[in-house]
Design a protein around this motif. Structure first.
Motif, mmCIF file in Angstrom:
data_model
loop_
_atom_site.group_PDB
_atom_site.id
_atom_site.type_symbol
_atom_site.label_atom_id
_atom_site.label_comp_id
_atom_site.label_asym_id
_atom_site.label_seq_id
_atom_site.Cartn_x
_atom_site.Cartn_y
_atom_site.Cartn_z
ATOM 1 N N ASN A 20 0.835 -1.197 0.000
ATOM 2 C CA ASN A 20 0.000 0.000 0.000
ATOM 3 C C ASN A 20 0.876 1.256 0.000
ATOM 4 O O ASN A 20 0.631 2.197 -0.765
ATOM 5 C CB ASN A 20 -0.943 -0.005 1.204
ATOM 6 N N ALA A 21 1.892 1.256 0.849
ATOM 7 C CA ALA A 21 2.815 2.406 0.891
ATOM 8 C C ALA A 21 3.523 2.572 -0.445
ATOM 9 O O ALA A 21 3.662 3.698 -0.946
ATOM 10 C CB ALA A 21 3.825 2.232 2.024
ATOM 11 N N LYS A 22 3.945 1.485 -1.049
ATOM 12 C CA LYS A 22 4.637 1.560 -2.343
ATOM 13 C C LYS A 22 3.744 2.149 -3.431
ATOM 14 O O LYS A 22 4.218 2.902 -4.297
ATOM 15 C CB LYS A 22 5.130 0.173 -2.767
ATOM 16 N N GLU A 23 2.470 1.818 -3.408
ATOM 17 C CA GLU A 23 1.538 2.378 -4.396
ATOM 18 C C GLU A 23 1.447 3.894 -4.256
ATOM 19 O O GLU A 23 1.513 4.629 -5.237
ATOM 20 C CB GLU A 23 0.149 1.742 -4.257
ATOM 21 N N LEU A 24 1.290 4.365 -3.011
ATOM 22 C CA LEU A 24 1.213 5.810 -2.775
ATOM 23 C C LEU A 24 2.525 6.497 -3.140
ATOM 24 O O LEU A 24 2.535 7.581 -3.723
ATOM 25 C CB LEU A 24 0.858 6.084 -1.317
ATOM 26 N N LEU A 25 3.643 5.852 -2.803
ATOM 27 C CA LEU A 25 4.951 6.428 -3.115
ATOM 28 C C LEU A 25 5.207 6.459 -4.619
ATOM 29 O O LEU A 25 5.820 7.398 -5.128
ATOM 30 C CB LEU A 25 6.061 5.670 -2.397
ATOM 31 N N PHE A 26 4.750 5.446 -5.325
ATOM 32 C CA PHE A 26 4.897 5.448 -6.779
ATOM 33 C C PHE A 26 4.192 6.661 -7.372
ATOM 34 O O PHE A 26 4.741 7.372 -8.217
ATOM 35 C CB PHE A 26 4.347 4.153 -7.385
ATOM 36 N N LYS A 37 0.488 20.354 -4.461
ATOM 37 C CA LYS A 37 -0.670 20.077 -3.595
ATOM 38 C C LYS A 37 -1.023 18.597 -3.609
ATOM 39 O O LYS A 37 -1.325 18.008 -2.567
ATOM 40 C CB LYS A 37 -1.878 20.909 -4.015
ATOM 41 N N GLU A 38 -0.979 17.995 -4.769
ATOM 42 C CA GLU A 38 -1.289 16.575 -4.890
ATOM 43 C C GLU A 38 -0.259 15.722 -4.137
ATOM 44 O O GLU A 38 -0.615 14.755 -3.471
ATOM 45 C CB GLU A 38 -1.361 16.159 -6.363
ATOM 46 N N ARG A 39 1.020 16.101 -4.247
ATOM 47 C CA ARG A 39 2.060 15.372 -3.513
ATOM 48 C C ARG A 39 1.831 15.500 -2.006
ATOM 49 O O ARG A 39 1.955 14.519 -1.271
ATOM 50 C CB ARG A 39 3.454 15.882 -3.900
ATOM 51 N N HIS A 40 1.502 16.713 -1.556
ATOM 52 C CA HIS A 40 1.240 16.923 -0.128
ATOM 53 C C HIS A 40 0.066 16.061 0.355
ATOM 54 O O HIS A 40 0.123 15.496 1.448
ATOM 55 C CB HIS A 40 0.969 18.400 0.151
ATOM 56 N N GLN A 41 -0.978 15.968 -0.438
ATOM 57 C CA GLN A 41 -2.135 15.153 -0.052
ATOM 58 C C GLN A 41 -1.746 13.678 0.081
ATOM 59 O O GLN A 41 -2.210 12.996 0.998
ATOM 60 C CB GLN A 41 -3.281 15.321 -1.055
ATOM 61 N N LEU A 42 -0.923 13.193 -0.828
ATOM 62 C CA LEU A 42 -0.483 11.798 -0.742
ATOM 63 C C LEU A 42 0.317 11.549 0.532
ATOM 64 O O LEU A 42 0.115 10.537 1.212
ATOM 65 C CB LEU A 42 0.349 11.426 -1.979
ATOM 66 N N ILE A 43 1.211 12.473 0.879
ATOM 67 C CA ILE A 43 2.010 12.316 2.099
ATOM 68 C C ILE A 43 1.110 12.376 3.332
ATOM 69 O O ILE A 43 1.281 11.605 4.277
ATOM 70 C CB ILE A 43 3.130 13.378 2.169
ATOM 71 N N LYS A 44 0.135 13.267 3.320
ATOM 72 C CA LYS A 44 -0.798 13.356 4.449
ATOM 73 C C LYS A 44 -1.574 12.059 4.637
ATOM 74 O O LYS A 44 -1.887 11.678 5.762
ATOM 75 C CB LYS A 44 -1.753 14.538 4.268
ATOM 76 N N SER A 45 -1.866 11.364 3.548
ATOM 77 C CA SER A 45 -2.583 10.086 3.663
ATOM 78 C C SER A 45 -1.651 8.935 4.033
ATOM 79 O O SER A 45 -2.113 7.900 4.514
ATOM 80 C CB SER A 45 -3.320 9.772 2.361
ATOM 81 N N LEU A 46 -0.352 9.128 3.840
ATOM 82 C CA LEU A 46 0.624 8.066 4.107
ATOM 83 C C LEU A 46 1.221 8.139 5.508
ATOM 84 O O LEU A 46 1.277 7.133 6.222
ATOM 85 C CB LEU A 46 1.744 8.139 3.062
ATOM 86 N N PHE A 47 1.661 9.328 5.910
ATOM 87 C CA PHE A 47 2.350 9.476 7.201
ATOM 88 C C PHE A 47 1.363 9.409 8.359
ATOM 89 O O PHE A 47 0.200 9.784 8.225
ATOM 90 C CB PHE A 47 3.110 10.798 7.258
ATOM 91 N N GLY A 48 1.878 8.996 9.515
ATOM 92 C CA GLY A 48 1.039 8.872 10.702
ATOM 93 C C GLY A 48 0.595 10.198 11.278
ATOM 94 O O GLY A 48 -0.541 10.334 11.740
ATOM 95 N N LYS A 49 1.484 11.204 11.267
ATOM 96 C CA LYS A 49 1.148 12.500 11.850
ATOM 97 C C LYS A 49 2.015 13.579 11.206
ATOM 98 O O LYS A 49 3.219 13.405 11.051
ATOM 99 C CB LYS A 49 1.395 12.474 13.359
ATOM 100 N N ILE A 50 1.368 14.688 10.862
ATOM 101 C CA ILE A 50 2.058 15.848 10.304
ATOM 102 C C ILE A 50 1.561 17.063 11.076
ATOM 103 O O ILE A 50 0.371 17.348 11.094
ATOM 104 C CB ILE A 50 1.770 15.999 8.796
ATOM 105 N N LYS A 51 2.498 17.799 11.727
ATOM 106 C CA LYS A 51 2.111 18.914 12.585
ATOM 107 C C LYS A 51 1.915 20.232 11.852
ATOM 108 O O LYS A 51 1.247 21.118 12.368
ATOM 109 C CB LYS A 51 3.149 19.121 13.689
ATOM 110 N N GLY A 52 2.505 20.419 10.721
ATOM 111 C CA GLY A 52 2.412 21.714 10.050
ATOM 112 C C GLY A 52 2.942 21.630 8.639
ATOM 113 O O GLY A 52 2.853 20.600 7.984
ATOM 114 N N SER A 53 3.553 22.725 8.190
ATOM 115 C CA SER A 53 4.046 22.775 6.816
ATOM 116 C C SER A 53 5.243 21.836 6.636
ATOM 117 O O SER A 53 6.009 21.594 7.566
ATOM 118 C CB SER A 53 4.419 24.200 6.437
ATOM 119 N N PHE A 54 5.378 21.321 5.410
ATOM 120 C CA PHE A 54 6.476 20.409 5.093
ATOM 121 C C PHE A 54 6.717 20.443 3.594
ATOM 122 O O PHE A 54 5.860 20.870 2.828
ATOM 123 C CB PHE A 54 6.152 18.981 5.539
ATOM 124 N N TYR A 55 7.894 19.984 3.203
ATOM 125 C CA TYR A 55 8.198 19.816 1.790
ATOM 126 C C TYR A 55 9.159 18.651 1.642
ATOM 127 O O TYR A 55 10.206 18.624 2.288
ATOM 128 C CB TYR A 55 8.810 21.086 1.184
#
Length: 190
Positions: A20-26, A37-55
């Protein structure tokens, strides 16, 4: 796996979670550069917790994703790899250079246990304001203290205290970060 006791990583459940992680990472790694924005949404759905801005610069690799927590103003350069069989906690304002690997998993020394597929994982903690230079590997169970810098090419096998510059293989404290570093920028480059 998350309790720090030996486990078998090649069972059906963990295999499907890694897939599942590999599919999102692909998808993340193959989006056009303009699709931030699309990349950020994928990371938000993959990572356990995100506190604020990231790149995060693609490509990115991880095992599960849900064991990764990142703080505010996080940046990771190209080829960031996180083997997150255990929790990986990254604080606020952390900078990760290119080709950095955070490895929570280890294999047994005994060949028979390795052949049976056993692994063990230990949490990695990177506290606030840490800068990790290019081509660094952080091994299982390591904590890197607040404000510290890990020099390029280091292999971090033991905890690193707060407010230091540490380098080498194995990584060792080179010196403390002092108030002189605020005014002597040339010194910070040495």
């Amino acid at each position: 796996m998350l309790t720090g006791v030996p486990y078998k990583a090649f069972g059906k459940e963990l295999f499907h979670e890694r897939q599942n992680a590999k599919e999102l990472l692909f998808e993340f790694n193959n989006l056009p550069p303009s699709k931030i924005k699309e990349r950020h949404q994928l990371i938000k759905s993959l990572f356990g917790k995100i506190k604020g801005s990231f790149y995060l610069e693609p490509p990115l690799r991880c095992d599960y994703g849900y064991n990764i927590e990142i703080g505010k103003n996080f940046y990771a350069n190209y080829n960031f790899t996180v083997l997150d069989a255990a929790k990986v906690t990254i604080g606020d304002r952390v900078l990760i250079g290119p080709n950095v690997s955070l490895i929570t998993v280890n294999h047994p020394i005994d060949k028979d246990l390795r052949q049976e597929g056993f692994e063990i994982s230990k949490e990695i903690i990177i506290e606030n304001n840490v800068w990790i230079g290019a081509n660094v590997t952080v091994n299982p169970g390591v904590t890197i203290g607040t404000n510290s810098i890990i020099g390029s090419g280091s292999v971090v096998t033991k905890n690193i205290p707060e407010n230091v510059i540490a380098v080498g293989n194995p990584c060792k404290v080179l010196r403390e970060i002092t108030t002189k570093d605020k005014t002597d920028f040339e010194r910070t480059l040495k």
